[in-house]
Design a protein around this motif. Structure first.
Motif, PDB file in Angstrom:
ATOM      1  N   ARG A 260       1.667  45.758 -56.216  1.00 55.80           N
ATOM      2  CA  ARG A 260       2.303  44.449 -56.355  1.00 55.80           C
ATOM      3  C   ARG A 260       1.482  43.346 -55.686  1.00 55.80           C
ATOM      4  NH1 ARG A 260       8.553  42.993 -54.573  1.00 55.80           N
ATOM      5  NH2 ARG A 260       8.369  40.720 -54.815  1.00 55.80           N
ATOM      6  N   TYR A 261       0.864  43.636 -54.558  1.00 54.88           N
ATOM      7  CA  TYR A 261       0.158  42.615 -53.782  1.00 54.88           C
ATOM      8  C   TYR A 261      -1.346  42.791 -53.895  1.00 54.88           C
ATOM      9  CZ  TYR A 261       4.705  41.687 -51.639  1.00 54.88           C
ATOM     10  OH  TYR A 261       6.023  41.366 -51.425  1.00 54.88           O
ATOM     11  N   LYS A 262      -2.053  41.657 -53.929  1.00 59.49           N
ATOM     12  CA  LYS A 262      -3.513  41.647 -53.964  1.00 59.49           C
ATOM     13  C   LYS A 262      -4.020  40.649 -52.927  1.00 59.49           C
ATOM     14  CE  LYS A 262      -3.888  42.767 -58.893  1.00 59.49           C
ATOM     15  NZ  LYS A 262      -4.399  42.316 -60.216  1.00 59.49           N
ATOM     16  N   PRO A 263      -5.043  40.998 -52.139  1.00 57.25           N
ATOM     17  CA  PRO A 263      -5.537  40.069 -51.105  1.00 57.25           C
ATOM     18  C   PRO A 263      -6.343  38.929 -51.717  1.00 57.25           C
ATOM     19  CG  PRO A 263      -6.875  42.046 -51.140  1.00 57.25           C
ATOM     20  CD  PRO A 263      -5.763  42.282 -52.128  1.00 57.25           C
ATOM     21  N   VAL A 264      -6.313  37.764 -51.062  1.00 56.27           N
ATOM     22  CA  VAL A 264      -7.059  36.600 -51.551  1.00 56.27           C
ATOM     23  C   VAL A 264      -8.548  36.725 -51.254  1.00 56.27           C
ATOM     24  CG1 VAL A 264      -5.065  35.096 -51.285  1.00 56.27           C
ATOM     25  CG2 VAL A 264      -6.718  35.264 -49.440  1.00 56.27           C
ATOM     26  N   LYS A 265      -8.902  37.561 -50.281  1.00 55.73           N
ATOM     27  CA  LYS A 265     -10.312  37.766 -49.952  1.00 55.73           C
ATOM     28  C   LYS A 265     -10.468  39.152 -49.346  1.00 55.73           C
ATOM     29  CE  LYS A 265     -10.387  36.044 -45.180  1.00 55.73           C
ATOM     30  NZ  LYS A 265     -11.087  35.224 -44.201  1.00 55.73           N
TER      31      LYS A 265
END
Length: 1188
Positions: free
Chosen positions: A1022-1027
């Motif tokens: 569900r979640y993906k890091p911005v960097k």
């Protein structure tokens, strides 16, 4: 065609009148020049004559032959000149050694010429107005008699004396550069045609690289040549190649232009040493990034921070928020976190002021508003931005950004992380306390520092609560240090700071609150809690400092004010500090000088330096001069070339304290740069200055210069670590600790291990502290030497034959190696690679504990939580997991120390004679025979009952003997097995590591070490890091925002900080810190033990007596006598004076310690000393083995 064997016949054609024969001869010689060059060398004058003859048709061919001959003669400058004259005949793509050598020579020449023509825009600081700063520098006047060996005495071929135009100017004023170019091997090119030819060759070389997509090579040459036009052209060319389809870009990866800018940014920050040129490159990269439609905003943030461009930062944040997309808002939040980590308070205040508040204008708060609400105000109150009508969602985003920039969000997250993951081993702390005599102020301070470092930022003050009798032994400055330790323990707890420290803080004039040392320590602690996050604390501390009428309170107030106002540049505070400085008080002068440097940190403010310089020559107090020297060094933080003149003036001073300040200024101005000229100067001072303090700090400063290249420090200080001078040895140990902190570098440990046995006590102290810095957060799997070094530290602390200074260092080391509950490392640079200003300053001031122990608390500013905290778009903490592609044991916490149960004295087993044993055996045989004979005979009931007590008595005796023998047997077994366990410990760890599976899941808000980050990945979900994760707060994209989300429960919200009573401990616990059972609970426990039969009769009798004693003490406490009786039992507790009376109340930690620390216990002259209790007896492991 076979090659030439001899060139004699061909060379004869050169003298022929026909040009065709001359051309033929040159072509033939050119083809086989590698074979016949020795013969051709004799005809160089003829070939040069052909080259100079303008009517000769093949002048370029003659130049090429000349270039090759000179190449073989190793005259590379002449070879390059003729190769350039050869024009297109000089092939750049030929694979021979001649072409490669000449091309590299051309590049060196181009870089040298281009660098000379580059004129960087220098931002000069205002000139000093002191007598020393006015007029030109006279070289002879600046040569100090205390440093008789000048830099020019080093042989010219030495690396220490090698000149370079990249080094600008050497810091030694007697240094006169003799070369204008990069090296003596660079040719002096005055011919315009040769310069044009050189430019053409370089352009051809650049073009061939660009066609092949080798952009980085061109960028490297451009940066080294200081040619920004080439750098701009290359980045634009890469962008055009992508648009035209010449360069392929994989999906999800950066394009060539973005990669080039990242590469240029990295070499600019890590390699370029000249500050002015670095600023020009960053400005160029920033302009190019702004021209790209979707730039790398994180790269822009790096440039903005270094350029100190708050307008660019606020504009970028506005631009991202204006897009209104979830992704762009998450990036804005992440950039705000990065800005907070890398910027000063002054910079952040300007950015906050430029952003819209997102809220309607609020009326001014009424007088008497509570303190907690005042502390939650934004940074730099009164700086509200222009109000704008914004939608509710946008206003919420701006409000969140402001909470990030003012630090409240980051501090709250770090506090929660340290609280919930605290793995501090209290048994170690208790061992240190028991091993060091609390009546000695040095040892008392050592235990205080160990506790403060081990529990830094965790809000865990249980040690103080449980050891009030020990805490009561603190007197005068030990009490100051103990109170200030609360600031380290509760660092970041800004919302509760006033409530927590209320019993200690000074009250309005006329109201006495006990010891002035506790009041001063409370102001120091208040500053530590608000370190680098002044907010409302600055106004409070400033007012307390102005109202203080005692020098001790001014001392604590100045330190707290400096820490909280770090880098703010507040002129009002500076003026009040100057006024206190001019009072010429040695007691507070050192703290005031350091505070002025902290307030003006990194500003290079000339007027402040001028005033401090002047007063340093007027005062007679060494402590004031030392404080001023430290303050000047802090003001010049990061100024590099801008600090050169100040460094020269300080180093040329005959006063060794000011020379000491000059070395420290050099370290702060060039910290983290790896500057060659700074290293040369420090090494020169380390072996030439006549003052030991200057030599010590010169070697120590190498750690500040090179902490970004820790691997180079052990080789540099290897010889210094074996110096005859113990101060140089101590400096080399601390340099290793500073530069290699948290790395576990084997080379550094190998150098420090012999120094633990150094004959000088303070060298051993420095080695122990440095080892703890290097091995912080290291376990046995990462570094097998950790267990042995930890054991050594505990042994040194408990060894009664060890010197005080060494035991002090061992106690500090035990706290540092487990810093922050084993969740902090020592970080002198941020997660994104910039300088950690607070960390560097904290480490620099910590090294001054050599002169003043309370400075030791500054080391807590260098403690950086090693966490990864995932946040969603609402800045909440979702319940997510990260994947680590290693074995769990590799980065696991070190095991806690096993607490040995104290065994009572073993009963001696009764000796049994051989005759007695034989008699027993005969009796047993007879008894068995009688039983066999009487199997069918009934035994009378009377005899059975009569013999039963005897049997029971016999069984009791046997059991007692067995119980007495059991401890001996178990002790022997443990001793026999301990050696085997130690021998097989390493192999067992290896076997365990082999059995473990690779890869495991990590919960959100868990400890992630810096070396562990490269193994961390984010699983698809569900979640993906911005960097890419870099540690600390990490924003996550929510791909399913409409669904319900699971959040991590914040444990710290459930904890309430009790307000400490003004005097006396609460009724809920004993005033001496001993846990006490209520009467009902004790009776219940007694009945349970009687039912289980776990105790014999004597144990039951002792427990009953203990219960009766507890009941009597409860009755005494209710009558108001408990405090006096506990004080009488303590005996050695140093003076609880007038301020301690038993009053009912409740509290924990600081609350319980308030009565002890607030007691007025200053010793007046002529007072009789308290009787000294019997000395504690401690035995080392070796002594215990000998006795056995």
């Amino acid at each position: 065609m076979p090659g030439l064997v001899t060139a004699t016949g061909v060379l004869a054609f050169l003298a022929d009148e026909e040009p065709e024969l001359k051309v033929f001869a040159l072509k033939t010689l050119n083809d086989d020049i590698d074979t016949v060059w020795t013969e051709v060398a004799g005809a160089l004058t003829q070939i040069e004559a052909l080259y100079e003859d303008e009517t000769f048709p093949e002048r370029q061919l003659a130049a090429l032959v000349l270039a090759k001959v000179y190449f073989h003669l190793q005259a590379y400058n002449e070879s390059m000149t003729f190769a350039l004259a050869a024009g297109p005949l000089f092939k750049l793509d030929a694979p021979s050694e001649f072409e490669e050598t000449i091309i590299s020579k051309c590049i060196d020449q181009y870089i040298a010429v281009s660098s000379l023509h580059h004129t960087p825009s220098k931002k000069d600081l205002p000139a000093l107005e002191t007598d020393l700063g006015s007029g030109a520098i006279d070289s002879s006047a600046l040569i100090s008699p205390t440093t008789p060996f000048s830099q020019s005495s080093v042989p010219s071929k030495s690396l220490l004396a090698r000149a370079s135009s990249d080094d600008n100017t050497i810091l030694d004023p007697t240094f006169q550069p003799t070369k204008e170019t990069r090296s003596a091997s660079i040719a002096q090119v005055h011919d315009t045609a040769t310069q044009v030819a050189l430019q053409n060759v370089i352009e051809r070389l650049f073009e061939s690289c660009l066609k092949e997509g080798k952009y980085r090579q061109v960028v490297g040459i451009a940066v080294e040549a200081k040619n920004l036009d080439v750098l701009r052209r290359v980045i634009k060319r890469a962008n055009q190649d992508v648009k035209s389809g010449k360069a392929k870009v994989q999906e999800g990866s950066q394009g060539p232009a973005e990669e080039l800018m990242d590469y240029a940014l990295s070499i600019c920050m890590d390699i370029v040493q000249e500050r002015g040129f670095r600023t020009e490159i960053l400005r160029l990269i920033l302009d190019l990034l702004n021209d790209i439609p979707n730039p790398d905003y994180f790269a822009i943030a790096k440039c903005v921070v270094y350029l100190d461009s708050d307008e660019e930062a606020s504009r970028m944040l506005r631009q991202l928020v204006a897009k209104g997309e979830q992704d762009s808002i998450a990036i804005a939040y992440q950039i705000a976190f990065d800005l907070y980590d890398n910027s000063t308070q002054e910079f952040l205040g300007k950015v906050i002021k430029a952003l819209p508040s997102g809220e309607p204008a609020k009326p001014k708060p009424a007088e008497g508003s509570n303190d907690a609400a005042a502390e939650r105000e934004p940074l730099l109150e009164g700086q509200e931005s222009s109000e704008e009508e914004l939608p509710e969602e946008v206003a919420k985003v701006y409000k969140n950004i402001r909470t990030i920039l003012d630090g409240s969000k980051v501090i709250k997250l770090n506090l929660e992380f340290l609280y919930r993951n605290n793995h501090a081993d209290m048994s170690i702390l208790n061992k240190v306390r028991d091993s060091l005599d609390g009546r000695n102020s040095i040892f008392h301070s050592a235990v205080t520092f160990c506790n403060a470092f081990m529990n830094a930022g965790t809000t865990n003050d249980r040690f103080f609560r449980d050891n009030l009798e020990w805490l009561g032994r603190a007197v005068n400055w030990s009490k100051f240090t103990a109170t200030a330790a609360l600031g380290v323990l509760h660092r970041g707890n800004v919302t509760q700071s006033r409530k927590l420290l209320e019993p200690y803080l000074p009250r309005p004039s006329g109201v006495s609150t006990g010891s002035v040392y506790s009041q001063a320590g409370a102001l120091y602690a208040y500053g530590l809690i608000h370190a680098n996050h002044g907010a409302d604390a600055l106004d409070y501390l400033h007012q307390q400092f102005k109202d203080a009428d005692q020098e001790v309170i001014q001392h604590g107030g100045a330190l707290g004010l400096g820490i909280a106002g770090m880098g703010t540049g507040d002129q009002k505070i500076i003026e009040d500090l100057k006024e206190a400085l001019y009072s010429d008080s040695a007691l507070n002068g050192e703290a005031v000088g350091a505070a002025m440097g902290l307030i003006m940190l990194g500003t290079g403010h000339a007027a402040t330096i001028d005033a401090m310089f002047t007063y340093a020559h007027e005062t007679q107090h060494e402590k004031i001069v030392r404080g001023i020297a430290l303050g000047i060094a802090l003001i010049m933080f990061g100024q590099q070339e801008g600090a050169d003149r100040t460094i020269q003036l300080l180093l040329a001073n005959p006063d060794p304290i000011l020379r000491y300040g000059g070395v420290l200024t050099l370290a702060m101005a060039y910290c983290g740069t790896g500057s060659n000229k700074a290293i040369r100067k420090l090494l020169h001072l380390a072996v030439s200055d006549v003052n030991d303090d200057v030599r010590r700090v010169a070697v120590m400063s190498l750690g500040f210069i090179l902490f970004r290249k820790p691997g180079s420090v052990p080789r540099m200080v290897e010889l210094l670590a074996e110096s005859y001078n113990p101060h140089v040895r101590y400096g080399s140990a601390m340099a290793l600790g500073i530069a290699c902190a948290g790395t576990g570098l084997d080379e550094a440990i190998d150098l420090l291990e012999p120094m633990m046995k150094d004959p000088t006590d303070f060298v051993r102290q420095g080695a122990l502290i440095a080892l703890s810095m290097i091995l912080v957060q290291q376990n046995e799997v990462m570094n097998p030497k950790v267990a042995a070094i930890r054991k050594t530290l505990k042994k040194v602390v408990s060894d009664r034959h060890e010197e005080q200074m060494t035991k002090f260092g061992a106690a500090l080391a035990l706290g540092i190696i487990d810093a922050g509950g084993r969740n902090c490392t020592i970080g002198l640079q941020t997660q994104t690679g910039n300088l950690n200003m607070a960390g560097i300053v904290g480490m620099a001031v910590f090294t001054q504990y050599w002169y003043w122990f309370p400075f030791t608390h500054f080391l807590s500013l260098s403690f950086v939580p090693t966490s990864i905290i995932g946040l969603d778009s609402d800045l909440a903490i979702p319940n997510v997991k990260f994947h680590c592609a290693t074995r769990p044991s590799l980065f696991d916490y070190p095991p806690e120390q096993e607490v040995k149960v104290e065994e009572g004295p073993a009963l001696v087993t009764t000796a049994v004679l051989s005759t007695t044993a034989q008699a027993k055996r005969r009796a047993q045989k007879k008894e068995k025979a009688q039983r066999r004979e009487s199997m069918d005979i009934d035994t009378p009931a009377v005899s059975k009952t009569a013999s039963q007590p005897a049997a029971e008595d016999k069984m009791d005796i046997d059991d007692d003997k067995k119980a007495a023998a059991k401890p001996e047997e178990s002790k022997e077994k443990k001793e026999g097995e301990s050696g085997e366990k130690e021998a097989t410990g390493a192999t067992d760890a290896k076997k365990k590591a082999e059995k473990e599976k690779v890869g495991y899941e990590i919960e959100n808000m868990s400890r992630i070490l810096p070396g562990q980050l490269k193994y961390i990945s984010f699983p698809a979900g569900r979640y993906k890091p911005v960097k890419k994760p870099t540690g600390g707060p990490l924003l996550l994209f929510d791909t399913q925002p409409s669904e319900a989300k699971s959040l991590v429960e914040e444990k710290l919200n459930k904890v309430t900080t009790e307000r400490a009573p003004v005097a006396g401990a609460g009724a809920s616990g004993a005033s001496d810190g001993t846990p006490r059972l209520s009467g009902g609970a004790a009776q219940s426990l007694l009945s349970q033990l009687q039912g289980t039969g776990a105790f014999n009769r004597s144990s039951m009798r002792e427990l009953s007596e203990l219960l009766q004693l507890g009941q009597r003490m409860e009755q005494d406490a209710s009558a108001g006598l408990g405090e006096s009786r506990a004080r009488g039992a303590g005996g050695a507790a140093a003076g609880s004076g007038t301020g301690a009376s038993a009053t009912a109340g409740s509290g924990a930690g600081a609350a319980a310690a308030a009565a002890v620390l607030n007691a007025v216990d200053e010793d007046a002259e002529g007072d009789e000393e308290a009787p000294t209790p019997a000395e504690f007896e401690y035995f080392t492991d070796a002594e215990a083995d000998d006795e056995e």
